[in-house]
Enzyme design. Structure first.
Site, mmCIF file in Angstrom:
data_model
loop_
_atom_site.group_PDB
_atom_site.id
_atom_site.type_symbol
_atom_site.label_atom_id
_atom_site.label_comp_id
_atom_site.label_asym_id
_atom_site.label_seq_id
_atom_site.Cartn_x
_atom_site.Cartn_y
_atom_site.Cartn_z
ATOM 1 C CB ILE A 179 -29.886 -2.395 -1.872
ATOM 2 C CG1 ILE A 179 -28.909 -2.859 -2.965
ATOM 3 C CG2 ILE A 179 -30.712 -3.560 -1.335
ATOM 4 C CD1 ILE A 179 -29.564 -3.469 -4.183
ATOM 5 C CB CYS A 180 -33.306 -1.318 1.185
ATOM 6 S SG CYS A 180 -34.508 -1.265 2.543
#
Length: 319
Positions: free
Chosen positions: A103-104
Site C-alpha cells: 500500500i502506498c
C-alpha cells in the site's frame, strides 16, 4: 479460511492498514472467510503514524502460510534505506503467500526486497519518480490507482489501498459480495486500477480568481453543457481573451483543454460503471460517439469500447 497478514513497522501509515483491514472485516460480515493477523520484523508492537501503538501477533517466521501478505506504507520509506529486518521479513513472507501486496510507499520496501524487479508497479504520486530512479528495473506506472503483475499488487496512497482490497475481495468472492462491501463502507464500486489517481479538478490548484473558480466549478459539475470559451467567458462577465489569460496564469492550461480533461474523466467513470458508448458521449459532453472516440484514441491509444473492455476485468486488476 483466507489468511491476510499485515507486515507493520514503526512509523507505518495507520490508514494503510486499517483501511484495507476494514474492507476484509466487512467482507466477513457479508459471508467471506478472511482471518487477519499483524506481524512485525521484531515481533514487538509498533508505533503508527498517529502515535497509536499497534500490538502484533508475532514475526514473519511465525507465519507458516498466508493467502495475502500486505506491506503498509510510511512517510520514512522513500527517504531512508529500508531496514534490513523489514526486507528480510518480506522475503520470508513472499515464499509463504499466494499474493503479495503493498500500500502506498510500501512499494519501496517491496522493491528493496527485490520483489518488484522486472515488474510493473505503482505508488503514491508524490514519490513515483523517486521509486523509478531508485529502482530502474521496476516499471513504475505513476498515475495508476493500483497495479497487478503476476501475483504482486501495488497501490497508490491511502484510499487506493481500500480500492485494491475491494478488488481482491471481488477476485476471491465475486462481484455481488464486493458490491455489498462497497455499499456498506460507502465506497465507489467502480474504481479500476488503471484509473488515474487524480481527476482534473484534483490536479490543479484551487483558482484564486472568483471568476475562474466559478468556471471550474461549473465545468466539473455539469460537463455536458456548452462550455465553449465564449460561453464560459460570458457566464462570468469577462472577455474570452481575459478568461484564456486566467487559465494560462493560474492553471497552466487553456479553457478547451481543461474542459476536455473533465469530460474525459467523466467519460471514463461512466464507461467503468458499464454505461454504453453513445450514452457516455452524451452525458460527458462530447456530443457524438465519433468525437469521443477521436479524443480517446488521441489520449489513450484506444477507443472507448477498447478502454471499457480493458477495464472490465474484475474491478480493474491488471495483469
Amino acid at each position: 479460511m483466507r489468511g491476510v497478514v499485515f507486515l507493520v513497522f514503526d512509523g507505518m501509515k495507520m490508514l494503510d492498514v486499517t483501511g484495507p483491514a476494514e474492507v476484509f472485516a466487512e467482507a466477513n460480515l457479508a459471508g467471506a472467510d478472511y482471518t487477519i493477523r499483524y506481524v512485525s520484523a521484531s515481533g514487538e508492537p509498533v508505533t503508527t503514524s498517529v502515535g497509536i501503538r499497534l500490538p502484533v501477533d508475532g514475526t514473519a517466521d511465525d507465519v507458516a502460510e498466508a493467502d495475502t501478505v500486505i506491506v503498509s506504507g510510511g512517510d520514512a520509506l522513500p527517504k531512508l534505506p529500508i531496514p534490513t529486518d523489514l526486507v528480510e521479513a518480506i522475503r520470508v513472507l513472499q515464499g509463504r503467500a499466494r499474493r503479495l501486496v503493498s500500500i502506498c510507499t510500501g512499494s519501496f520496501a517491496l522493491a528493496a526486497a527485490g520483489v518488484l524487479s522486472g515488474r510493473r508497479a505503482t505508488t503514491h504520486w508524490r514519490v513515483a519518480e523517486k521509486l523509478a530512479r531508485a529502482h530502474p528495473d521496476v516499471q513504475v506506472e505513476a498515475d495508476a490507482l493500483f497495479v497487478e503483475d503476476e501475483g504482486v499488487f501495488t497501490s497508490a496512497g491511502v484510499s487506493a489501498g481500500m480500492d485494491l482490497a475491494l478488488a481482491l475481495v471481488e477476485q476471491d468472492h465475486g462481484p455481488d459480495l464486493a458490491r455489498t462491501v462497497a455499499r456498506n463502507l460507502v465506497m465507489f464500486m467502480q474504481r479500476p486500477g488503471g484509473q488515474s489517481q487524480f481527476s482534473a479538478p484534483l490536479q490543479i490548484r484551487r483558482p484564486r480568481t472568483p471568476a475562474l473558480r466559478e468556471v471550474v466549478d461549473l465545468v466539473s459539475a455539469q460537463p455536458a453543457l456548452d462550455h465553449s470559451a465564449r460561453t464560459l467567458a460570458a457566464r462570468v462577465g469577462v472577455s474570452s481573451r481575459h478568461l484564456a489569460r486566467l487559465f494560462a496564469n493560474e492553471l497552466g492550461t487553456t479553457p478547451a483543454r481543461y474542459v476536455e480533461q473533465v469530460r474525459l474523466d467523466h467519460a471514463k467513470a461512466l464507461l467503468d460503471a458499464g454505461h454504453g458508448v453513445a450514452q457516455t458521449a452524451r452525458e460527458a459532453g462530447f456530443g457524438s460517439s465519433e468525437t469521443m472516440r477521436r479524443v480517446f484514441v488521441a489520449r489513450f491509444g484506444a477507443s472507448p469500447s477498447e478502454y471499457r473492455a480493458r477495464m472490465s476485468t474484475s474491478v480493474g486488476l491488471r495483469s
